[in-house]
Design an enzyme around this catalytic site. Structure first.
Site, PDB file in Angstrom:
ATOM      1  N   HIS A 163     -42.003  16.349 -29.197  1.00  0.00           N
ATOM      2  CA  HIS A 163     -43.197  15.524 -29.475  1.00  0.00           C
ATOM      3  C   HIS A 163     -44.543  16.266 -29.467  1.00  0.00           C
ATOM      4  O   HIS A 163     -45.242  16.318 -30.467  1.00  0.00           O
ATOM      5  CB  HIS A 163     -43.291  14.382 -28.459  1.00  0.00           C
ATOM      6  CG  HIS A 163     -42.059  13.567 -28.325  1.00  0.00           C
ATOM      7  ND1 HIS A 163     -41.683  12.638 -29.251  1.00  0.00           N
ATOM      8  CD2 HIS A 163     -41.094  13.548 -27.357  1.00  0.00           C
ATOM      9  CE1 HIS A 163     -40.560  12.046 -28.880  1.00  0.00           C
ATOM     10  NE2 HIS A 163     -40.184  12.584 -27.727  1.00  0.00           N
TER      11      HIS A 163
HETATM   12  C1  BDR Z   1     -44.425  11.675 -24.857  1.00  0.00           C
HETATM   13  O1  BDR Z   1     -44.084  11.230 -23.560  1.00  0.00           O
HETATM   14  C2  BDR Z   1     -43.892  12.308 -22.696  1.00  0.00           C
HETATM   15  O2  BDR Z   1     -42.755  12.120 -21.911  1.00  0.00           O
HETATM   16  C3  BDR Z   1     -43.816  13.538 -23.566  1.00  0.00           C
HETATM   17  O3  BDR Z   1     -44.339  14.662 -22.886  1.00  0.00           O
HETATM   18  C4  BDR Z   1     -44.645  13.177 -24.764  1.00  0.00           C
HETATM   19  O4  BDR Z   1     -46.012  13.430 -24.535  1.00  0.00           O
HETATM   20  C5  BDR Z   1     -43.327  11.266 -25.818  1.00  0.00           C
HETATM   21  O5  BDR Z   1     -43.197   9.878 -25.809  1.00  0.00           O
END
Ligand code: BDR
Ligand code: CA
Length: 325
Positions: free
Chosen positions: A254
């Site tokens: 992500h």
């Molecule tokens: C986001 O949530 C966090 O757990 C990850 O680091 C990312 O920023 C993804 O949904």
């Protein structure tokens, strides 16, 4: 309606950048990626927030990433230990107890910068050239929200806020409709949205299209440097949860998509939309409601990135990791 390819609004020689982050496995990959790109990104500071794990751990993990990238001159400021209003939530089930899947953590050589991230943001943005600083937002948006509440005038220093967060077409990853960063502090995200800053969102809609594969992980492993080994160990563990949960052929990375967007926006496409954040208690808490088809004819308040070139992303990440030790 045609999709607009994102243009580089940051055509200036270097992007003056603050990275606000809650490391976090994918945050660490994003930090290595950004810190390996000094030609394009002038990383002024990392500011940390509670999110994936508690603040002391996200701050330590940010300092570890800085050390691994050999960029100890970049200050790390710890920020908010809890969200604006809601009860804190963490994502230890995904990122591990220490917030970093797949590798052992330890106390890095260099400590935190003195003072909190919130006055750092206020002072820096207040004294910045008009619309000169980009903020990459890789976790809950609490730090910037607190700074904006205290000093609304700081918007003058912000060029753009690029958020990893939200979900529209994809559905959520923490509730059926909410993505983790928005669910962890929707009130903060609303403050940022309502401030009128130029806002770009990289939601699950795009991050779930940019997935690891055996070949892509092999191309990183083939670099055979310390950074590639770290990223390989982190990702091999991190992707398991999402692959299993969603039945995906690979896992998303992500937060690293935000860095790729800053470096090479032509890899991505999206659309200017009206977005509303639901912060009411109930089943839609933390949802981002996106008027993709402009049915409401409401003012456009964000650029919503919907798709991206997955191989282009992994090629860029690999190229940058090759520059680290
Ligand atoms: C986001 O949530 C966090 O757990 C990850 O680091 C990312 O920023 C993804 O949904
Ligand atoms: Ca994150």
């Amino acid at each position: 309606m045609t999709l607009k390819t994102a243009t580089n609004a940051h055509a200036a020689p270097k992007i003056d950048l603050i990275i606000d982050t809650d490391p976090g496995a994918d945050d660490v990959v994003a930090l290595l990626f950004a810190l390996a790109s000094p030609q394009e990104l002038n990383v002024r500071a990392l500011t940390t927030v509670a999110g994936n794990v508690r603040l002391d751990k996200t701050s330590r993990n940010a300092r570890l990433a800085r050390e691994w990238a050999g960029r100890e001159e970049v200050p790390v400021y710890a920020g908010a230990p809890k969200p604006l209003v809601r009860t804190p939530i963490y994502a230890e089930d995904i990122h591990g107890k220490e917030g970093l899947s797949g590798i052992a953590v330890y106390e890095p050589g260099k400590g935190l910068a003195k003072g909190s991230a919130i006055p750092y943001l206020i002072d820096t943005l207040k004294s910045a050239e008009p619309h000169s600083i980009t903020i990459a937002m890789l976790g809950p948006q609490t730090n910037l929200a607190l700074a904006l509440i205290q000093e609304p005038g700081i918007v003058q220093g912000i060029k753009e806020v690029v958020v990893m967060g939200g979900a529209h077409f994809n559905g959520g990853n923490i509730t059926p409709v909410a993505e983790f960063n928005l669910f962890a502090d929707p009130q903060a995200a609303e403050v940022v949205l309502n401030s009128g800053v130029k806002l770009t969102y990289l939601p699950l809609d795009v991050t779930h299209k940019i997935l690891t594969s055996e070949a892509r992980l092999n191309q990183i492993a083939a670099l055979n440097n310390n950074a590639s080994r770290l990223v390989g160990s982190i990702l091999n563990e991190y992707i398991k949860g999402d692959m299993e949960h969603y039945g995906l052929p690979g896992g998303p990375v992500h937060d690293a998509t935000v860095v790729a967007y800053l470096l090479k926006p032509q890899l991505f496409s999206g659309r200017s939309v009206n977005v509303v954040i639901d912060s009411r208690e109930g089943p839609t808490f933390g949802q981002t409601i996106v008027d993709w088809y402009d049915g409401l004819k409401a003012p456009k308040n964000a650029f919503w990135v919907e798709s991206g070139d997955a191989q282009g992303f992994f090629d860029l990440l690999t190229e940058r990791l090759a520059r680290l030790k």
